[in-house]
Design a protein around this motif. Structure first.
Motif, PDB file in Angstrom:
ATOM      1  N   GLY A  51       0.817  -1.215   0.000  1.00 39.03           N
ATOM      2  CA  GLY A  51       0.000   0.000   0.000  1.00 39.03           C
ATOM      3  C   GLY A  51       0.841   1.250   0.000  1.00 39.03           C
ATOM      4  O   GLY A  51       0.551   2.217  -0.718  1.00 39.03           O
ATOM      5  N   SER A  52       1.902   1.254   0.786  1.00 37.14           N
ATOM      6  CA  SER A  52       2.740   2.462   0.856  1.00 37.14           C
ATOM      7  C   SER A  52       3.424   2.725  -0.480  1.00 37.14           C
ATOM      8  O   SER A  52       3.558   3.885  -0.897  1.00 37.14           O
ATOM      9  CB  SER A  52       3.770   2.330   1.975  1.00 37.14           C
ATOM     10  OG  SER A  52       4.784   1.433   1.617  1.00 37.14           O
ATOM     11  N   LEU A  53       3.860   1.659  -1.133  1.00 39.16           N
ATOM     12  CA  LEU A  53       4.524   1.838  -2.434  1.00 39.16           C
ATOM     13  C   LEU A  53       3.570   2.417  -3.478  1.00 39.16           C
ATOM     14  O   LEU A  53       3.919   3.348  -4.211  1.00 39.16           O
ATOM     15  CB  LEU A  53       5.096   0.506  -2.929  1.00 39.16           C
ATOM     16  CG  LEU A  53       6.432   0.077  -2.322  1.00 39.16           C
ATOM     17  CD1 LEU A  53       6.752  -1.368  -2.699  1.00 39.16           C
ATOM     18  CD2 LEU A  53       7.561   0.985  -2.773  1.00 39.16           C
ATOM     19  N   VAL A  54       2.360   1.880  -3.544  1.00 41.11           N
ATOM     20  CA  VAL A  54       1.440   2.367  -4.579  1.00 41.11           C
ATOM     21  C   VAL A  54       0.909   3.758  -4.237  1.00 41.11           C
ATOM     22  O   VAL A  54       0.719   4.589  -5.125  1.00 41.11           O
ATOM     23  CB  VAL A  54       0.274   1.384  -4.858  1.00 41.11           C
ATOM     24  CG1 VAL A  54       0.790   0.083  -5.415  1.00 41.11           C
ATOM     25  CG2 VAL A  54      -0.575   1.152  -3.645  1.00 41.11           C
ATOM     26  N   VAL A  55       0.690   4.028  -2.944  1.00 43.41           N
ATOM     27  CA  VAL A  55       0.210   5.365  -2.569  1.00 43.41           C
ATOM     28  C   VAL A  55       1.273   6.412  -2.893  1.00 43.41           C
ATOM     29  O   VAL A  55       0.964   7.499  -3.378  1.00 43.41           O
ATOM     30  CB  VAL A  55      -0.166   5.410  -1.068  1.00 43.41           C
ATOM     31  CG1 VAL A  55      -0.357   6.841  -0.587  1.00 43.41           C
ATOM     32  CG2 VAL A  55      -1.446   4.617  -0.831  1.00 43.41           C
ATOM     33  N   GLN A  56       2.524   6.075  -2.635  1.00 46.61           N
ATOM     34  CA  GLN A  56       3.575   7.044  -2.926  1.00 46.61           C
ATOM     35  C   GLN A  56       3.812   7.190  -4.427  1.00 46.61           C
ATOM     36  O   GLN A  56       4.055   8.289  -4.927  1.00 46.61           O
ATOM     37  CB  GLN A  56       4.883   6.625  -2.247  1.00 46.61           C
ATOM     38  CG  GLN A  56       5.926   7.733  -2.273  1.00 46.61           C
ATOM     39  CD  GLN A  56       7.301   7.251  -1.880  1.00 46.61           C
ATOM     40  OE1 GLN A  56       7.653   6.095  -2.103  1.00 46.61           O
ATOM     41  NE2 GLN A  56       8.079   8.122  -1.290  1.00 46.61           N
ATOM     42  N   MET A  58       1.762   6.243  -7.165  1.00 44.66           N
ATOM     43  CA  MET A  58       0.692   6.451  -8.144  1.00 44.66           C
ATOM     44  C   MET A  58       0.555   7.914  -8.601  1.00 44.66           C
ATOM     45  O   MET A  58       0.359   8.162  -9.793  1.00 44.66           O
ATOM     46  CB  MET A  58      -0.623   5.915  -7.582  1.00 44.66           C
ATOM     47  CG  MET A  58      -1.583   5.393  -8.628  1.00 44.66           C
ATOM     48  SD  MET A  58      -0.861   4.228  -9.809  1.00 44.66           S
ATOM     49  CE  MET A  58      -1.418   2.654  -9.211  1.00 44.66           C
TER      50      MET A  58
ATOM     51  N   PHE B  42      -7.396   8.530  -2.469  1.00 41.49           N
ATOM     52  CA  PHE B  42      -6.472   9.575  -2.003  1.00 41.49           C
ATOM     53  C   PHE B  42      -7.190  10.614  -1.143  1.00 41.49           C
ATOM     54  O   PHE B  42      -6.631  11.087  -0.153  1.00 41.49           O
ATOM     55  CB  PHE B  42      -5.751  10.219  -3.198  1.00 41.49           C
ATOM     56  CG  PHE B  42      -4.512   9.471  -3.588  1.00 41.49           C
ATOM     57  CD1 PHE B  42      -4.595   8.254  -4.230  1.00 41.49           C
ATOM     58  CD2 PHE B  42      -3.255   9.972  -3.288  1.00 41.49           C
ATOM     59  CE1 PHE B  42      -3.455   7.539  -4.568  1.00 41.49           C
ATOM     60  CE2 PHE B  42      -2.111   9.268  -3.617  1.00 41.49           C
ATOM     61  CZ  PHE B  42      -2.210   8.045  -4.271  1.00 41.49           C
ATOM     62  N   TYR B  54       1.062   5.114   5.900  1.00 39.13           N
ATOM     63  CA  TYR B  54       1.810   4.689   4.715  1.00 39.13           C
ATOM     64  C   TYR B  54       3.005   5.589   4.389  1.00 39.13           C
ATOM     65  O   TYR B  54       4.010   5.123   3.880  1.00 39.13           O
ATOM     66  CB  TYR B  54       0.877   4.663   3.492  1.00 39.13           C
ATOM     67  CG  TYR B  54      -0.249   3.679   3.624  1.00 39.13           C
ATOM     68  CD1 TYR B  54      -0.027   2.316   3.429  1.00 39.13           C
ATOM     69  CD2 TYR B  54      -1.531   4.077   3.974  1.00 39.13           C
ATOM     70  CE1 TYR B  54      -1.046   1.399   3.567  1.00 39.13           C
ATOM     71  CE2 TYR B  54      -2.570   3.171   4.113  1.00 39.13           C
ATOM     72  CZ  TYR B  54      -2.317   1.830   3.912  1.00 39.13           C
ATOM     73  OH  TYR B  54      -3.336   0.909   4.057  1.00 39.13           O
ATOM     74  N   LEU B  55       2.858   6.894   4.655  1.00 37.71           N
ATOM     75  CA  LEU B  55       3.897   7.846   4.243  1.00 37.71           C
ATOM     76  C   LEU B  55       4.460   8.590   5.441  1.00 37.71           C
ATOM     77  O   LEU B  55       3.806   8.708   6.485  1.00 37.71           O
ATOM     78  CB  LEU B  55       3.330   8.856   3.243  1.00 37.71           C
ATOM     79  CG  LEU B  55       2.687   8.299   1.969  1.00 37.71           C
ATOM     80  CD1 LEU B  55       2.175   9.437   1.104  1.00 37.71           C
ATOM     81  CD2 LEU B  55       3.670   7.457   1.187  1.00 37.71           C
ATOM     82  N   VAL B  62       2.257  14.307  -0.976  1.00 36.47           N
ATOM     83  CA  VAL B  62       1.909  13.550  -2.184  1.00 36.47           C
ATOM     84  C   VAL B  62       0.412  13.230  -2.220  1.00 36.47           C
ATOM     85  O   VAL B  62      -0.197  13.206  -3.293  1.00 36.47           O
ATOM     86  CB  VAL B  62       2.743  12.242  -2.226  1.00 36.47           C
ATOM     87  CG1 VAL B  62       2.154  11.256  -3.206  1.00 36.47           C
ATOM     88  CG2 VAL B  62       4.180  12.543  -2.596  1.00 36.47           C
ATOM     89  N   ILE B 107      -7.006  -1.390   0.040  1.00 35.59           N
ATOM     90  CA  ILE B 107      -6.545  -0.392   1.018  1.00 35.59           C
ATOM     91  C   ILE B 107      -7.723   0.181   1.807  1.00 35.59           C
ATOM     92  O   ILE B 107      -7.629   0.407   3.008  1.00 35.59           O
ATOM     93  CB  ILE B 107      -5.743   0.724   0.307  1.00 35.59           C
ATOM     94  CG1 ILE B 107      -4.450   0.147  -0.270  1.00 35.59           C
ATOM     95  CG2 ILE B 107      -5.427   1.866   1.273  1.00 35.59           C
ATOM     96  CD1 ILE B 107      -3.683   1.095  -1.163  1.00 35.59           C
ATOM     97  N   CYS B 196       8.346   6.417   2.808  1.00 34.69           N
ATOM     98  CA  CYS B 196       7.152   5.600   3.009  1.00 34.69           C
ATOM     99  C   CYS B 196       7.545   4.354   3.784  1.00 34.69           C
ATOM    100  O   CYS B 196       8.718   4.139   4.070  1.00 34.69           O
ATOM    101  CB  CYS B 196       6.503   5.230   1.670  1.00 34.69           C
ATOM    102  SG  CYS B 196       7.443   4.052   0.698  1.00 34.69           S
ATOM    103  N   VAL B 197       6.562   3.541   4.111  1.00 32.85           N
ATOM    104  CA  VAL B 197       6.823   2.376   4.958  1.00 32.85           C
ATOM    105  C   VAL B 197       7.794   1.400   4.278  1.00 32.85           C
ATOM    106  O   VAL B 197       8.479   0.627   4.945  1.00 32.85           O
ATOM    107  CB  VAL B 197       5.496   1.671   5.318  1.00 32.85           C
ATOM    108  CG1 VAL B 197       5.747   0.443   6.169  1.00 32.85           C
ATOM    109  CG2 VAL B 197       4.596   2.627   6.066  1.00 32.85           C
ATOM    110  N   ALA B 198       7.876   1.461   2.965  1.00 36.25           N
ATOM    111  CA  ALA B 198       8.788   0.564   2.253  1.00 36.25           C
ATOM    112  C   ALA B 198      10.238   0.805   2.646  1.00 36.25           C
ATOM    113  O   ALA B 198      11.074  -0.086   2.489  1.00 36.25           O
ATOM    114  CB  ALA B 198       8.628   0.744   0.748  1.00 36.25           C
TER     115      ALA B 198
END
Lengths: 336, 254
Positions: A51-56, A58, B42, B54-55, B62, B107, B196-198
């Motif tokens: 989720g974090s990857l796609v939210v950031q 997109m 969003f 998430y961020l 963003v 999500i 982000c969390v990644a």
């Protein structure tokens, strides 16, 4: 206009198809609410990272789609022909420097490059632009500066990333050489392309802008989803201790950071902060991370596979890895 | 003159006819709905502040930007969806559009959650020893888990932290236990994200003198007590451990 599908789809979607799709989506939502898969630790970790990857990413995909559509609709063909008319030795540096003017990340640069090649720019110059833009653009340079501000390696990283990124992009363009767009680009068939376009008479520019934007967003977005899922899976299961043990070995540490950049699939606008946090690795390895990541990663691999012909990806991987490996060592020697 | 007027009238009539024969394009409507679904996601993340799950605070801009862009793109595509000769979309294309909406559904339907103790052993430790301010933060002012994590990755940082041995700290994090963790101890974990969390990294401190069995893995707790940096390991001798709600901003940013 390679995006315009000339023929009808093999099988049209019916009302029943739409109902089934909506039902699947609703069922998914229901299952998630009832079963609460978050109770399983790895599922929760996977979904959060995904989720974090796609939210950031997109919004940047959409920005890239808008830039791509704007080029298609507003950039006159003769402007690109002028770039293509430059002397051969000047085309690749000019294409790389054009990346400075486009504040788009690596996901967005792929359709732009495809559009440029389709509009008449040589594939070598288009690919050079595609690889250079995510490294050379002002947003990325600024984020790299912020991430390394206060460190002795600040200018080595900022200037090194800019210069090495440009050189690597041009070398890839040089390797592609004089191949035609048919030899480099994968054709979009009616079924493989989410063709929202209508083979209609010319429309108002604003309509075409939104049309191309939507088309490229759906086209690129699906590859981003596949790449983000792969990256999230790796990040969910790869132990950090495994990576750290490799950090102390010269050359291997550079290779590891290039591999890590590939796996993590971060956006070029944000990867400098992550690279800067890996102080177990030296500046050379971090620089390799910053140059390689925007050019090759899991989500990009999926995008490339959908955009270019089969031989493109192996060529790109070998060329980028080899030149980055040599280049980072050279930059470190030059920087003392 | 009469001829030119007649031609103009005929052209006008033809354009009127063409305009009146415009119908909705399934492909454009489908694409518009995909964009609209992402716009809804969003806006939801922005208005509910779930973007914090998430961020990082550095990149949260963003989300409103994406919401505005996606809304504009969706509205524009739907507004241009009436065409003169619409084509049906293929079955596979419809499924691709469904796939594009799937993450939105996931999500939205997924209950709010953060990385838990499962990821603690799979994430690198946070380190930013060369960043200006990290050492200074470890030397003065209230200690945070970011300061502690950053200071542990250099000799100078360790020394700066060591000089503060015995000082009271107040940390909030999640309870993590590994196989070899003693019953009266746990590792207080907080994830630090830059974008982000990644890219999450961990800050871990060992908390001792904890009532055995009182706190479960993944509980959010507030720990108070003196801190004792011992080389790479940092220990907090708990004088108070209280279960707390998950903070509004669960991830720390450097």
């Amino acid at each position: 206009m390679i995006d315009v599908a000339p023929s009808r789809p093999a099988r049209d979607a019916t009302a029943r198809t739409v109902v089934v799709i909506v039902a699947v989506l609703l069922l998914t939502a229901g299952v998630l609410r009832i079963l609460e898969p978050g109770r399983v630790a790895w599922v929760q970790a996977f979904l959060i990272v995904f989720g974090s990857l796609v939210v950031q990413a997109m919004p940047f995909v959409l920005l890239g789609a808008v830039a791509s559509a704007a080029i298609e609709v507003f950039v006159p063909m003769n402007a690109l022909e002028r770039l293509g008319g430059l002397p051969g030795w000047l085309q690749l540096p000019a294409a790389a420097m054009a990346g400075v003017a486009f504040p788009i990340c690596e996901c967005g640069s792929v359709p732009v490059a495809r559009r440029l090649a389709a509009r008449g720019l040589s594939p070598s110059a288009a690919v050079t632009f595609m690889l250079a833009a995510p490294v050379l653009n002002p947003v990325v340079i600024a984020s790299t500066f912020v991430a390394y501000r206060g460190r002795p390696s600040l200018w080595t990283m900022v200037v090194g990333r800019f210069a090495l990124g440009m050189v690597v992009a041009m070398i890839v363009g040089w390797v592609i050489g004089g191949r035609s767009k048919e030899e480099v680009l994968r054709p979009r068939s009616d079924e493989s392309n989410v063709a929202l376009l209508e083979p209609a008479p010319p429309e108002a520019r604003w309509r075409r802008l939104f049309l191309h934007t939507g088309n490229d967003f759906v086209f690129m977005g699906r590859y981003l989803l596949v790449g983000a899922a792969a990256a999230a899976m790796v990040q969910t299961f790869l132990p950090a201790s495994f990576v750290s043990t490799l950090a102390g070995t010269p050359i291997l540490d550079i290779a590891v950071m290039m591999g890590l950049a590939t796996v993590l699939s971060l956006c070029s606008e944000s990867d400098a902060f992550v690279a800067a946090s890996f102080v177990q690795f030296g500046p050379a390895a971090q620089l390799a991370f910053l140059v390689t990541g925007p050019m090759i990663d899991l989500k990009l691999a999926a995008l490339y596979a959908g955009t270019f012909r089969r031989g493109f990806l192996p060529m790109l991987v070998v060329t980028v890895f080899a030149t980055t490996l040599v280049g980072t060592m050279w930059v470190m020697v030059a920087a003392g | 003159m009469k001829d030119s007027v007649a031609v103009r009238r005929a052209t006008h009539a033809r354009s009127q006819h063409n305009a009146s024969t415009r119908t909705w394009s399934p492909g454009r409507i489908g694409g518009g709905l995909v964009l609209a679904a992402w716009a809804v996601l969003f806006w939801f993340l922005f208005l509910s502040e779930r973007d914090r799950l998430y961020l990082s605070t550095r990149t949260s801009w963003v989300v409103p930007m994406g919401a505005a862009l996606l809304t504009t793109a969706a509205a524009g595509l739907i507004a241009s969806a009436r065409v003169r000769s619409p084509r049906a979309i293929g079955s596979r294309q419809a499924w691709v559009m469904g796939l594009m909406v799937l993450p939105v559904v996931v999500i939205l339907a997924f209950p709010p959650a953060t990385l838990g103790s499962f990821s603690a052993g799979k994430r690198p430790g946070f380190s930013s020893t060369e960043i200006d301010g990290s050492l200074a933060d470890a030397e003065s002012g209230p200690l945070t888990l970011v300061d502690v994590a950053a200071a542990r990755f250099s000799k100078a940082g360790e020394q700066a932290l060591a000089r503060r041995a015995g000082e009271q700290v107040d940390f909030i994090g999640i309870v993590t236990r590994f196989a070899d963790t003693k019953a009266d101890e746990f590792l207080l974990t907080r994830y630090i994200i830059t974008c982000c969390v990644a890219d999450a990294t961990t800050s871990l401190v060992r908390v001792v003198n904890v009532p055995p069995g009182k706190f479960q893995t993944n509980d959010w707790v507030e720990v108070k007590g003196p801190i004792y940096p011992l080389g790479k390991q940092v220990i907090v001798d708990a004088t108070s451990v209280v279960e707390v709600a998950r903070p509004a901003t669960p991830y720390l940013s450097p």
